[in-house]
Design a protein around this motif. Sequence first.
Motif, PDB file in Angstrom:
ATOM      1  N   MET B   1       0.961  -1.118  -0.067  1.00 10.41           N
ATOM      2  CA  MET B   1       0.000   0.024   0.032  1.00 10.41           C
ATOM      3  C   MET B   1       0.870   1.087   0.082  1.00 10.41           C
ATOM      4  O   MET B   1       0.585   2.305  -0.784  1.00 10.41           O
ATOM      5  N   THR B   2       1.620   1.603   0.954  1.00  9.17           N
ATOM      6  CA  THR B   2       2.646   2.502   0.946  1.00  9.17           C
ATOM      7  C   THR B   2       4.117   2.031   0.455  1.00  9.17           C
ATOM      8  O   THR B   2       4.914   2.633   1.261  1.00  9.17           O
ATOM      9  N   GLY B   3       4.245   1.200  -0.484  1.00  9.99           N
ATOM     10  CA  GLY B   3       5.521   0.782  -0.571  1.00  9.99           C
ATOM     11  C   GLY B   3       6.577   1.816  -1.233  1.00  9.99           C
ATOM     12  O   GLY B   3       7.519   1.652  -1.129  1.00  9.99           O
ATOM     13  N   GLU B   5       6.742   4.770  -0.316  1.00 11.61           N
ATOM     14  CA  GLU B   5       7.206   5.550   0.795  1.00 11.61           C
ATOM     15  C   GLU B   5       8.421   5.203   1.460  1.00 11.61           C
ATOM     16  O   GLU B   5       8.630   3.920   1.458  1.00 11.61           O
ATOM     17  N   PRO B   6       9.426   6.102   1.564  1.00 12.29           N
ATOM     18  CA  PRO B   6      10.779   5.702   2.186  1.00 12.29           C
ATOM     19  C   PRO B   6      10.520   4.957   3.525  1.00 12.29           C
ATOM     20  O   PRO B   6       9.623   5.741   4.348  1.00 12.29           O
ATOM     21  N   PRO B   7      11.097   3.848   3.771  1.00 10.59           N
ATOM     22  CA  PRO B   7      10.921   3.051   4.898  1.00 10.59           C
ATOM     23  C   PRO B   7      11.158   3.833   6.165  1.00 10.59           C
ATOM     24  O   PRO B   7      10.558   3.361   7.153  1.00 10.59           O
ATOM     25  N   SER B   8      11.955   4.720   6.417  1.00  9.57           N
ATOM     26  CA  SER B   8      12.284   5.312   7.731  1.00  9.57           C
ATOM     27  C   SER B   8      11.809   6.716   7.715  1.00  9.57           C
ATOM     28  O   SER B   8      11.969   7.670   7.028  1.00  9.57           O
ATOM     29  N   LYS B   9      10.667   6.949   8.644  1.00  4.08           N
ATOM     30  CA  LYS B   9      10.509   8.043   8.980  1.00  4.08           C
ATOM     31  C   LYS B   9      11.342   8.637  10.109  1.00  4.08           C
ATOM     32  O   LYS B   9      11.802   8.012  11.003  1.00  4.08           O
ATOM     33  N   HIS B  11      12.708   9.584  13.350  1.00  5.08           N
ATOM     34  CA  HIS B  11      12.321   9.414  14.608  1.00  5.08           C
ATOM     35  C   HIS B  11      12.154  10.724  15.311  1.00  5.08           C
ATOM     36  O   HIS B  11      13.219  11.253  15.244  1.00  5.08           O
ATOM     37  N   GLY B  12      11.388  10.637  16.165  1.00  2.00           N
ATOM     38  CA  GLY B  12      11.400  11.916  17.428  1.00  2.00           C
ATOM     39  C   GLY B  12      11.449  13.388  16.610  1.00  2.00           C
ATOM     40  O   GLY B  12      12.103  14.006  17.235  1.00  2.00           O
ATOM     41  N   ASN B  17       1.054  13.314  19.117  1.00  2.00           N
ATOM     42  CA  ASN B  17       0.138  12.282  18.269  1.00  2.00           C
ATOM     43  C   ASN B  17      -0.957  12.971  17.673  1.00  2.00           C
ATOM     44  O   ASN B  17      -1.682  13.777  18.318  1.00  2.00           O
ATOM     45  N   PRO B  18      -1.214  12.464  16.389  1.00  2.00           N
ATOM     46  CA  PRO B  18      -2.248  13.363  15.856  1.00  2.00           C
ATOM     47  C   PRO B  18      -3.570  12.480  16.324  1.00  2.00           C
ATOM     48  O   PRO B  18      -3.537  11.420  16.974  1.00  2.00           O
ATOM     49  N   ASP B  20      -6.594  10.410  16.875  1.00  2.00           N
ATOM     50  CA  ASP B  20      -6.727   8.890  16.334  1.00  2.00           C
ATOM     51  C   ASP B  20      -7.946   8.469  16.431  1.00  2.00           C
ATOM     52  O   ASP B  20      -8.947   9.041  16.694  1.00  2.00           O
ATOM     53  N   THR B  21      -8.049   7.232  15.834  1.00  2.00           N
ATOM     54  CA  THR B  21      -9.176   6.524  15.725  1.00  2.00           C
ATOM     55  C   THR B  21      -9.630   5.982  16.776  1.00  2.00           C
ATOM     56  O   THR B  21     -10.939   5.568  17.105  1.00  2.00           O
ATOM     57  N   GLY B  22      -8.804   5.652  17.677  1.00  2.00           N
ATOM     58  CA  GLY B  22      -9.019   5.044  19.116  1.00  2.00           C
ATOM     59  C   GLY B  22      -9.643   6.054  19.915  1.00  2.00           C
ATOM     60  O   GLY B  22     -10.457   5.730  20.724  1.00  2.00           O
TER      61      GLY B  22
END
Lengths: 263, 77
Positions: B1-3, B5-9, B11-12, B17-18, B20-22
């Motif tokens: 799906m997000t292939g 996208e570069p694998p490393s965002k 960090h920090g 936190n945006p 969320d659906t929770g």
Amino acid sequence: MIGQSTVLAAEFPPSVEDFYLPSILPWGAHDSYWFTKITLLIWVSVAVIIIFFLVSYRKPQLVPTKKQWLAESLYGFVRNNIAVEMIGPRGVAFAPYLTTLFCFILLNNFFSIVPLIQISPNSHIAFPALLAVISYVMFIYVGVRHHGGLFKYLKAALIPPAPWFILPLLIPIEFFSNFMVRPFSLAVRLFANMFAGHMLLLVFTLGGFAMVSANVWFTPFSIVSWIMTIALTFLEFLVIVLQAYVFTVLTASYVQGALADEH
Amino acid sequence: MTGQEPPSKPHGDDGQNPPDTGMGMTAVSYLLGGMLVWGGIGWLVDHYAGTKGIFAGIGAVVGIAGGVYLIVRRLGA
């Protein structure tokens, strides 16, 4: 004509009995559920996931092969879009568990629409329940470790920022919604979706046979019913992916809650 | 799906936190939880006091109020 519906060895209004498939290891034994199709599917899914990730990562290359690309984008999707998105920078540590969870649920759900398999182990509550228990124990453990002690974690989780005289009212609600509803709703949501999906497909498939065998003139309705089955299979695909995603996202959100400091 | 996208965002970059659906599930579980817990306690009181459901009703209302209060405190600004 009446014999047609018995070809499937199932009568029309499908029941819970249809989820209990015949035993495999003592072949065809009744009331023996130690090794059935469900058991087999679980082990197959475990083996498939382990072998797939091992093989696709055995010789990682800079320009990924197809398999490696698939594995990397699965992991990358869960890590970036679920773990880091929900938990924040610390979420990277949980990406392996969440990826495993996501793949396992996705594959097991997917069995429910693979032709000739067409039942998901997750349509038995035991499997979602165990997954929910794992997530439950994990987020409590993470919370206890993060806050440095069970009581400190419980204090952070159960005592909201509120004046003291409302606390007796709020603490039971917090306890109920944090520690009782969560595992229950995780397990039931996945189980119910898979159960209902399988039941729906059964109703439309067997309903078609029931109508044909009741009266030949009902054949067009049977055909419509079977076309509905195919359409519902695509709907099922949506549910499958969505439920795997929801389970993983909610687990991540619980971990995030356990790691959260004061709001 | 997000292939792609570069694998490393990184960090920090920021600890934010945006939304969320929770959150939706948490809100629902607070509302239902409030009603069930205090309604249940009220029902028990009814059961032992011999009343016909007045405490269950009061408990459910109080529980909903508590749930709304919790949602505001925990999920609101």
